[in-house]
Write a protein that holds these residues in place. Structure first.
Motif, mmCIF file in Angstrom:
data_model
loop_
_atom_site.group_PDB
_atom_site.id
_atom_site.type_symbol
_atom_site.label_atom_id
_atom_site.label_comp_id
_atom_site.label_asym_id
_atom_site.label_seq_id
_atom_site.Cartn_x
_atom_site.Cartn_y
_atom_site.Cartn_z
ATOM 1 N N ALA A 134 21.189 -3.838 5.881
ATOM 2 C CA ALA A 134 21.785 -4.897 5.911
ATOM 3 C C ALA A 134 21.141 -6.004 5.223
ATOM 4 C CB ALA A 134 22.436 -5.291 7.317
ATOM 5 N N TRP A 135 19.956 -6.423 5.440
ATOM 6 C CA TRP A 135 19.133 -7.549 4.675
ATOM 7 C C TRP A 135 19.279 -6.892 2.999
ATOM 8 C CZ3 TRP A 135 15.208 -8.512 1.252
ATOM 9 C CH2 TRP A 135 14.948 -9.772 1.102
ATOM 10 N N LEU A 136 18.913 -5.936 2.711
ATOM 11 C CA LEU A 136 18.792 -5.478 1.336
ATOM 12 C C LEU A 136 20.306 -5.600 0.378
ATOM 13 C CD1 LEU A 136 16.478 -2.444 1.451
ATOM 14 C CD2 LEU A 136 15.890 -4.787 0.356
ATOM 15 N N LEU A 137 21.499 -5.376 1.154
ATOM 16 C CA LEU A 137 22.662 -5.376 0.657
ATOM 17 C C LEU A 137 22.849 -6.770 0.209
ATOM 18 C CD1 LEU A 137 25.500 -4.394 -0.024
ATOM 19 C CD2 LEU A 137 25.971 -4.613 2.366
ATOM 20 N N LYS A 138 22.693 -7.723 1.159
ATOM 21 C CA LYS A 138 22.799 -9.298 0.983
ATOM 22 C C LYS A 138 21.981 -9.883 -0.009
ATOM 23 C CE LYS A 138 23.792 -13.477 3.457
ATOM 24 N NZ LYS A 138 23.746 -14.035 4.692
ATOM 25 N N ASN A 139 20.569 -9.358 0.014
ATOM 26 C CA ASN A 139 19.745 -10.150 -0.723
ATOM 27 C C ASN A 139 19.024 -9.438 -1.724
ATOM 28 O OD1 ASN A 139 19.529 -12.651 1.189
ATOM 29 N ND2 ASN A 139 19.365 -10.824 2.769
ATOM 30 N N LEU A 140 18.926 -8.240 -1.849
ATOM 31 C CA LEU A 140 18.092 -7.576 -2.902
ATOM 32 C C LEU A 140 18.788 -7.833 -4.253
ATOM 33 C CD1 LEU A 140 16.133 -5.702 -3.611
ATOM 34 C CD2 LEU A 140 17.553 -3.677 -3.461
ATOM 35 N N LYS A 141 19.859 -7.608 -4.425
ATOM 36 C CA LYS A 141 20.603 -8.170 -5.852
ATOM 37 C C LYS A 141 19.885 -7.430 -7.017
ATOM 38 C CE LYS A 141 22.434 -12.245 -4.083
ATOM 39 N NZ LYS A 141 23.630 -11.626 -3.507
ATOM 40 N N PRO A 142 19.836 -5.997 -7.186
ATOM 41 C CA PRO A 142 19.031 -5.217 -8.160
ATOM 42 C C PRO A 142 20.069 -5.269 -9.447
ATOM 43 C CG PRO A 142 19.963 -3.734 -6.777
ATOM 44 C CD PRO A 142 20.067 -5.134 -5.845
ATOM 45 N N LYS A 143 19.446 -5.369 -10.479
ATOM 46 C CA LYS A 143 20.286 -5.080 -12.015
ATOM 47 C C LYS A 143 20.524 -3.723 -12.016
ATOM 48 C CE LYS A 143 18.285 -9.269 -13.960
ATOM 49 N NZ LYS A 143 17.494 -9.802 -15.275
ATOM 50 N N GLU A 144 19.790 -2.772 -11.385
ATOM 51 C CA GLU A 144 20.000 -1.399 -11.773
ATOM 52 C C GLU A 144 20.058 -0.743 -10.297
ATOM 53 O OE1 GLU A 144 20.765 -0.063 -14.570
ATOM 54 O OE2 GLU A 144 20.423 -1.619 -15.752
ATOM 55 N N LEU A 164 27.087 -2.496 -3.664
ATOM 56 C CA LEU A 164 27.489 -1.511 -2.816
ATOM 57 C C LEU A 164 26.487 -0.829 -2.126
ATOM 58 C CD1 LEU A 164 29.926 0.396 -1.871
ATOM 59 C CD2 LEU A 164 29.051 2.053 -3.461
ATOM 60 N N MET A 165 26.537 -0.746 -1.010
ATOM 61 C CA MET A 165 25.505 -0.099 -0.332
ATOM 62 C C MET A 165 26.081 1.411 0.173
ATOM 63 S SD MET A 165 23.455 -0.817 3.498
ATOM 64 C CE MET A 165 25.185 -0.947 4.403
ATOM 65 N N HIS A 166 25.456 2.256 -0.266
ATOM 66 C CA HIS A 166 25.986 3.785 -0.061
ATOM 67 C C HIS A 166 24.735 4.280 0.881
ATOM 68 C CE1 HIS A 166 28.210 7.648 -0.639
ATOM 69 N NE2 HIS A 166 27.098 8.077 -0.292
ATOM 70 N N HIS A 167 25.064 4.955 2.038
ATOM 71 C CA HIS A 167 23.959 5.317 2.962
ATOM 72 C C HIS A 167 24.381 6.664 3.584
ATOM 73 C CE1 HIS A 167 24.871 2.280 6.349
ATOM 74 N NE2 HIS A 167 25.679 3.026 5.860
ATOM 75 N N GLY A 168 23.547 7.546 4.002
ATOM 76 C CA GLY A 168 24.066 8.579 4.264
ATOM 77 C C GLY A 168 22.850 9.538 5.186
ATOM 78 N N THR A 169 23.131 10.701 5.390
ATOM 79 C CA THR A 169 21.972 11.602 6.240
ATOM 80 C C THR A 169 21.950 12.871 5.615
ATOM 81 O OG1 THR A 169 23.779 12.488 7.752
ATOM 82 C CG2 THR A 169 22.673 10.670 8.452
ATOM 83 N N LEU A 170 20.828 13.411 5.627
ATOM 84 C CA LEU A 170 20.402 14.723 5.329
ATOM 85 C C LEU A 170 20.025 15.486 6.548
ATOM 86 C CD1 LEU A 170 18.894 14.178 1.870
ATOM 87 C CD2 LEU A 170 21.201 15.244 2.214
ATOM 88 N N LEU A 171 20.438 16.554 6.967
ATOM 89 C CA LEU A 171 20.193 17.081 8.108
ATOM 90 C C LEU A 171 18.912 18.103 7.789
ATOM 91 C CD1 LEU A 171 23.384 17.572 10.234
ATOM 92 C CD2 LEU A 171 21.800 15.733 10.447
ATOM 93 N N TRP A 172 17.686 18.096 8.108
ATOM 94 C CA TRP A 172 16.950 18.896 7.594
ATOM 95 C C TRP A 172 16.558 19.776 8.920
ATOM 96 C CZ3 TRP A 172 14.013 21.123 3.715
ATOM 97 C CH2 TRP A 172 13.044 21.728 4.002
ATOM 98 N N ASP A 173 16.243 19.419 10.045
ATOM 99 C CA ASP A 173 15.961 20.118 11.210
ATOM 100 C C ASP A 173 16.384 19.604 12.266
ATOM 101 O OD1 ASP A 173 15.322 22.553 12.520
ATOM 102 O OD2 ASP A 173 13.084 21.959 12.661
ATOM 103 N N THR A 174 17.368 18.759 12.563
ATOM 104 C CA THR A 174 17.696 17.969 13.690
ATOM 105 C C THR A 174 17.973 18.696 14.859
ATOM 106 O OG1 THR A 174 18.892 15.869 13.948
ATOM 107 C CG2 THR A 174 20.231 17.932 13.305
ATOM 108 N N ASP A 175 17.684 17.879 15.768
ATOM 109 C CA ASP A 175 17.946 18.631 17.425
ATOM 110 C C ASP A 175 19.298 18.829 17.815
ATOM 111 O OD1 ASP A 175 17.685 19.469 20.126
ATOM 112 O OD2 ASP A 175 16.041 18.166 20.613
ATOM 113 N N VAL A 176 20.147 19.687 17.538
ATOM 114 C CA VAL A 176 21.398 19.776 17.683
ATOM 115 C C VAL A 176 21.714 19.389 19.314
ATOM 116 C CG1 VAL A 176 23.722 21.107 17.873
ATOM 117 C CG2 VAL A 176 22.077 21.340 15.956
ATOM 118 N N ASP A 177 20.745 20.070 20.266
ATOM 119 C CA ASP A 177 21.131 19.683 21.647
ATOM 120 C C ASP A 177 20.904 18.117 22.132
ATOM 121 O OD1 ASP A 177 21.622 22.321 22.511
ATOM 122 O OD2 ASP A 177 19.592 22.785 22.891
ATOM 123 N N ALA A 178 20.252 17.662 21.410
ATOM 124 C CA ALA A 178 19.886 16.367 21.773
ATOM 125 C C ALA A 178 20.903 15.400 21.091
ATOM 126 C CB ALA A 178 18.705 15.737 21.007
#
Length: 336
Positions: free
Chosen positions: A19-29, A143-157
């Motif tokens: 959240a902080w980076l979305l509001k404050n980072l302001k990168p050119k690239e 724009l903040m675009h974020h997501g997940t990559l399931l490598w070896d997550t604990d499905v039961d948990a």
């Protein structure tokens, strides 16, 4: 792209950093990060946290619950999961396209010999199984675009942390999730560890290492930690931000049946009623005022019931059984 290293594996800090980076980072690239959380449930900005998590399980297993600033559904994180975030200057929210940000992750996986398909607008799949989900938030030209990559997550948990509370449904739910969700590890080269996987993704996304790290200074880090403490670690944001809702449930025990109707506003109980054929020695309404105004969470309610356990307000129905009535959800009606 340049990359940013997130602080640690604490979900409160990492979601605050997003959240902080979305509001404050302001990168050119465009800038990106790969990061991990310890066990946590991350709920969407517009969701009712109470209806998304199994409160009993997350409380007893130290699963952090954090509300993010983007939409979408609740997701489970653990150290078998890799999170990624892109921060991209975009002139207008009308130009936001999920595909253009999902594609770089698909290309990165392909570069490692892992074939993926882009499904719908924001998922990555391997052999028909979802291995990545994504969400976005646009603010102030970025724009903040974020997501997940399931490598070896604990499905039961994962299943237990989300809103399946009844033990008899756990194995069925876990089996169902396994048919729809995959772990990238099962499709990757055998010698590829999660650390190597992160290093290779970073190498690919930084133009084979030619783009460097975007380093935050001490003041910026301090601001992020302050945002964590004031907002993202607070119950008022993670639970109290939930929409007003009415909770209804019915349960039957050896001591009788009970129906619970509970009104919740800003995460706190505003009214409640119990009906049924339970054989209370005293009128449960004597303790009603103690429940009004408290947060609708397992711990607070358990404390009130424990203080009144000698009153036999619900006959032989035990406190643990009554708590099941509160938190094994048959129906939650939101009024948002």
């Amino acid at each position: 792209m340049r990359y940013i290293n997130y602080f640690n594996q604490d979900a409160y800090t990492n979601i605050a950093m997003d959240a902080w980076l979305l509001k404050n980072l302001k990168p050119k690239e465009p800038v990106f990060s790969l990061w991990q959380n310890k066990r946590a449930v991350i709920v969407g900005e517009n969701q009712n946290t109470f209806s998304e998590v199994n409160s009993d399980y997350v409380d007893s297993h130290n699963v952090e619950v954090v509300r993010r600033v983007s939409g979408g559904g609740a997701v489970y994180h653990d150290l078998g999961n890799i999170c990624f975030t892109f921060f991209v200057p975009v002139s207008s929210s009308a130009r936001v396209d999920f595909h253009q940000f999902v594609q770089p992750m698909a290309d990165a996986l392909e570069s490692l010999g892992i074939h993926v398909d882009i499904s719908g607008r924001n998922d990555l799949e391997i052999e028909g199984k979802k291995v990545s989900g994504n969400a976005q938030r646009y603010a102030g030209g970025y724009l903040m675009h974020h997501g997940t990559l399931l490598w070896d997550t604990d499905v039961d948990a994962m299943v237990r942390s989300l809103n399946v509370a009844d033990e008899k449904f756990i194995s069925k739910a876990a089996k169902s999730v396994r048919t729809r969700v995959g772990n990238i590890k099962d499709y990757a080269p055998k010698d590829l560890t999660i650390d190597k996987f992160i290093d290779k993704l970073t190498y690919y996304l930084t133009n084979e290492g030619r783009d460097g790290e975007y380093k935050l200074n001490a003041n910026q880090k301090s601001d992020i930690l302050m945002l964590r403490d004031k907002k993202f670690s607070q119950w008022s944001w993670n639970y109290g931000q939930s929409p007003e809702f009415m909770y209804n449930n019915h349960a039957k025990f050896s001591g009788g049946s009970i129906n619970a109707q509970i009104d919740v506003h800003d995460g706190k109980i505003t009214d409640l009623n119990f009906t049924g054929d339970f054989l209370g020695v005293r009128d449960w309404r004597e303790m009603k005022s103690q429940l009004i105004g408290i947060p609708f969470t397992y711990g607070y309610i358990a404390d009130i019931l424990e203080k009144n356990k000698d009153g036999q307000y619900f006959g032989s129905i035990t406190n643990n059984e009554l708590l099941e009535t509160f938190f094994q959800k048959d129906e939650v009606e939101t009024n948002a």
